[in-house]
Design an enzyme around this catalytic site. Structure first.
Site, PDB file in Angstrom:
ATOM      1  N   GLY A  35       0.527  -1.434   0.109  1.00  0.00           N
ATOM      2  CA  GLY A  35      -0.300  -0.169  -0.202  1.00  0.00           C
ATOM      3  C   GLY A  35       0.222   1.521  -0.491  1.00  0.00           C
ATOM      4  N   SER A  79       1.336   3.261  -2.841  1.00  0.00           N
ATOM      5  CA  SER A  79       0.575   4.209  -3.806  1.00  0.00           C
ATOM      6  C   SER A  79      -0.992   4.914  -3.375  1.00  0.00           C
ATOM      7  CB  SER A  79       0.332   3.913  -5.729  1.00  0.00           C
ATOM      8  OG  SER A  79       1.152   3.583  -6.403  1.00  0.00           O
ATOM      9  N   GLU A 104      12.827  -3.969  -4.523  1.00  0.00           N
ATOM     10  CA  GLU A 104      11.721  -4.083  -5.573  1.00  0.00           C
ATOM     11  C   GLU A 104      11.877  -3.606  -6.894  1.00  0.00           C
ATOM     12  OE1 GLU A 104       8.653  -1.356  -4.213  1.00  0.00           O
ATOM     13  OE2 GLU A 104       7.054  -1.723  -5.737  1.00  0.00           O
TER      14      GLU A 104
HETATM   15  C1  LIG Z   1       0.591  -3.476 -12.987  1.00  0.00           C
HETATM   16  C2  LIG Z   1       0.384  -2.167 -11.815  1.00  0.00           C
HETATM   17  C3  LIG Z   1       1.249  -2.325 -10.703  1.00  0.00           C
HETATM   18  C4  LIG Z   1       0.789  -2.104  -9.864  1.00  0.00           C
HETATM   19  N1  LIG Z   1       1.270  -2.593  -8.336  1.00  0.00           N
HETATM   20  C5  LIG Z   1       1.112  -1.877  -7.102  1.00  0.00           C
HETATM   21  C6  LIG Z   1       1.494  -1.919  -5.843  1.00  0.00           C
HETATM   22  O1  LIG Z   1       0.965  -3.256  -5.650  1.00  0.00           O
HETATM   23  N2  LIG Z   1       1.100  -1.128  -4.431  1.00  0.00           N
HETATM   24  C7  LIG Z   1       1.054   0.333  -5.018  1.00  0.00           C
HETATM   25  O2  LIG Z   1       1.560   1.062  -4.097  1.00  0.00           O
HETATM   26  N3  LIG Z   1       1.042   0.347  -6.496  1.00  0.00           N
HETATM   27  C8  LIG Z   1       1.547   0.145  -7.130  1.00  0.00           C
HETATM   28  N4  LIG Z   1       1.467   0.525  -8.500  1.00  0.00           N
HETATM   29  C9  LIG Z   1       1.108   1.870  -9.252  1.00  0.00           C
HETATM   30  C10 LIG Z   1       2.810   2.194  -9.229  1.00  0.00           C
HETATM   31  O3  LIG Z   1       3.211   2.558  -8.529  1.00  0.00           O
HETATM   32  C11 LIG Z   1       2.182   3.921 -10.131  1.00  0.00           C
HETATM   33  O4  LIG Z   1       1.253   3.743 -10.981  1.00  0.00           O
HETATM   34  C12 LIG Z   1       3.418   4.528 -10.543  1.00  0.00           C
HETATM   35  O5  LIG Z   1       4.494   4.755  -9.433  1.00  0.00           O
HETATM   36  C13 LIG Z   1       3.023   5.682 -10.962  1.00  0.00           C
HETATM   37  O6  LIG Z   1       2.165   6.524 -10.469  1.00  0.00           O
HETATM   38  P1  LIG Z   1       1.082   7.607 -10.933  1.00  0.00           P
HETATM   39  O7  LIG Z   1      -0.067   6.136 -11.394  1.00  0.00           O
HETATM   40  O8  LIG Z   1       0.122   8.085  -9.364  1.00  0.00           O
HETATM   41  O9  LIG Z   1       1.384   8.586 -12.232  1.00  0.00           O
HETATM   42  P2  LIG Z   1       1.714   9.820 -12.097  1.00  0.00           P
HETATM   43  O10 LIG Z   1       2.639   9.622 -10.947  1.00  0.00           O
HETATM   44  O11 LIG Z   1       0.580  10.530 -11.817  1.00  0.00           O
HETATM   45  O12 LIG Z   1       2.508   9.822 -13.255  1.00  0.00           O
HETATM   46  C14 LIG Z   1       1.873   9.822 -14.606  1.00  0.00           C
HETATM   47  C15 LIG Z   1       3.504  10.298 -15.956  1.00  0.00           C
HETATM   48  O13 LIG Z   1       3.900  11.679 -15.196  1.00  0.00           O
HETATM   49  C16 LIG Z   1       5.424  11.036 -15.296  1.00  0.00           C
HETATM   50  N5  LIG Z   1       6.183  12.103 -13.896  1.00  0.00           N
HETATM   51  C17 LIG Z   1       5.596  12.521 -12.476  1.00  0.00           C
HETATM   52  N6  LIG Z   1       6.888  12.674 -11.926  1.00  0.00           N
HETATM   53  C18 LIG Z   1       7.789  12.978 -13.169  1.00  0.00           C
HETATM   54  C19 LIG Z   1       8.467  13.897 -12.823  1.00  0.00           C
HETATM   55  N7  LIG Z   1       8.933  14.032 -11.340  1.00  0.00           N
HETATM   56  N8  LIG Z   1       9.188  14.020 -13.611  1.00  0.00           N
HETATM   57  C20 LIG Z   1       9.032  13.681 -15.095  1.00  0.00           C
HETATM   58  N9  LIG Z   1       8.077  12.597 -15.672  1.00  0.00           N
HETATM   59  C21 LIG Z   1       6.747  12.283 -14.289  1.00  0.00           C
HETATM   60  C22 LIG Z   1       5.599   9.660 -14.829  1.00  0.00           C
HETATM   61  O14 LIG Z   1       6.263   9.360 -15.321  1.00  0.00           O
HETATM   62  C23 LIG Z   1       4.445   8.938 -15.512  1.00  0.00           C
HETATM   63  O15 LIG Z   1       4.614   8.849 -16.650  1.00  0.00           O
HETATM   64  C24 LIG Z   1       0.852  -0.373  -9.577  1.00  0.00           C
HETATM   65  C25 LIG Z   1       1.157   0.078 -11.161  1.00  0.00           C
HETATM   66  C26 LIG Z   1       1.123  -0.705 -12.244  1.00  0.00           C
HETATM   67  C27 LIG Z   1       1.170  -0.140 -13.386  1.00  0.00           C
END
Ligand SMILES: Cc1cc2nc3c(=O)[nH]c(=O)nc-3n(C[C@H](O)[C@H](O)[C@H](O)COP(=O)(O)OP(=O)(O)OC[C@H]3O[C@@H](n4cnc5c(N)ncnc54)[C@H](O)[C@@H]3O)c2cc1C
Length: 365
Positions: A118, A120, A235
């Site tokens: 947990g 994100s 990780e």
């Molecule tokens: C298959 C899968 C399994 C997952 N499992 C888990 C899990 O078990 N537990 C958990 O906690 N999370 C999990 N996640 C979530 C994952 O860790 C997040 O989706 C990831 O960290 C990106 O965060 P976000 O989706 O909020 O995107 P955002 O942070 O909103 O990013 C959106 C876009 O903006 C870009 N971006 C954001 N900030 C910056 C920056 N500072 N500079 C340049 N570009 C930027 C990113 O690269 C991305 O392209 C999972 C995701 C997937 C796809």
């Protein structure tokens, strides 16, 4: 040079060959099979690096590398224990209490612990320090309220790792705390999120006044940011960051062997060379973990290059299976791989964010 772990590799290879596995991509995230996991536990292939006094194998990360490599090459269903084995056990060893070690590590080694991570939240993914889930001190423990999203395996979990805000500081990186919460604690609701092909592996997790005893705090209250960034070395730095689409690669190699094609062979040769380089990086990382280091930057580099490789494997398969008349099984794996790759460069830290992790570490302060 002879492989010092050749015997172990052969044992795992023989086991997976006999196990009747239907290979799939992303088998560490989509392959939930508690029976298979417990069998691996009986064979001593979970918690391999943990001390023997806690039920572990007392072996090296390099030996664990061999086992995980063979399991993912076979597309084996290893989701049930993957997260617990990979990062929660090592975190408990690094920062946990003696009580947590004695209670939880033997269960992880037996394959009885399924952890949902947990981290994100809807407003905190890349910017993890922005978590809004809050833990408030109560008599004997904490009350946690908030919402997590994309929590893989939460619907199977025995435990939920929760990063929560317990205080404020000069920066948002201060005042964060890690918890390992029993998943059956009242106040926890798990809602499914289906992926783009309708599969259920991740979830939304709602926490509503969840009472957690003090002995479920991981490490130091308020030191969650430092601890979680170190955890990311575990990780991000494993074989799953470049072998998630290996079953597609193996299917292509079998196809080209049956229907030789020069251009296809050249493309496969390039992928094989890149895979060799990634393996060397993975082995280097396993060696660093054996030295007690948390190689955060090296792990970010491995994930960045590895997930690009996984995507290129699937892209190459579109071409190769077209020109070489791949069989039904090869096409099944390609379709499966197409569903997997979009998430590879996002989960565990997106590629853009990994560039930042790597470049910041290189800049003089
Ligand atoms: C298959 C899968 C399994 C997952 N499992 C888990 C899990 O078990 N537990 C958990 O906690 N999370 C999990 N996640 C979530 C994952 O860790 C997040 O989706 C990831 O960290 C990106 O965060 P976000 O989706 O909020 O995107 P955002 O942070 O909103 O990013 C959106 C876009 O903006 C870009 N971006 C954001 N900030 C910056 C920056 N500072 N500079 C340049 N570009 C930027 C990113 O690269 C991305 O392209 C999972 C995701 C997937 C796809």
């Amino acid at each position: 040079m002879a492989d010092p772990h050749d015997k172990l590799r052969r044992e795992v290879r023989a086991f997976v060959a006999e196990a009747g596995i239907v290979a799939r991509n992303d088998s560490w995230l989509r392959g939930y099979d508690p029976d298979f996991t417990r069998e691996l536990g009986r064979r001593g292939w979970i918690g391999m690096t943990y001390p023997t006094e806690y039920g572990g194998g007392g072996r090296s990360n390099t030996e664990r590398f061999v086992v995980t490599e063979e399991l993912l090459r076979a597309g084996a269903p290893v989701t049930a224990h993957w997260t617990a084995d990979r990062q929660i056990g090592p975190t408990i060893l690094r920062v946990g209490t003696e009580g947590q070690r004695a209670e939880i590590l033997p269960k992880i080694c037996r394959g009885e612990v399924v952890v949902g991570l947990g981290l994100s939240e809807t407003e905190a993914g890349s910017d993890l320090a922005a978590v809004r889930t809050r833990a408030t001190a109560i008599d004997g423990g904490w009350s946690i309220t908030g919402a997590k999203v994309w929590t893989t395996s939460a619907h199977h979990a025995t435990h939920l790792y929760i990063l929560a805000r317990t205080g404020e500081g000069a920066s948002k990186h201060e005042g964060l705390t890690e918890f390992l919460v029993d998943a059956d604690t009242p106040g926890i609701t798990v809602r499914p999120i289906l992926d783009l092909v309708g599969e259920h592996h991740f979830n939304e997790v709602i926490l509503d006044d969840v009472h957690v005893p003090d002995d479920r705090v991981l490490g130091t209250v308020g030191a969650g940011w430092k601890q979680v960034t170190e955890q990311l070395a575990f990780e991000r730095g494993g074989v799953e960051r470049y072998l998630s689409t290996y079953p597609v690669l193996a299917a292509m190699i079998r196809t080209v062997a049956r229907h030789p094609d020069r251009a296809a062979t050249e493309r496969l040769g390039e992928l094989a060379a890149r895979l060799t380089a990634l393996r060397q990086l993975g082995l280097q990382l396993a060696g660093a973990l054996d030295q007690g280091e948390a190689p955060v930057r090296l792990a970010a580099g491995l994930k960045l290059a590895g997930t690009r490789f996984e995507k290129d494997v699937v892209e190459t398969a579109r071409y190769v299976l077209d020109v070489c008349e791949g069989d039904t099984e090869a096409h099944r794996l390609l379709v499966d791989g197409l569903a997997v790759v979009p998430g590879a460069s996002i989960r565990g830290g997106s590629s853009e964010v990994l560039y930042t992790v790597i470049s910041r570490a290189e800049l003089p302060r």
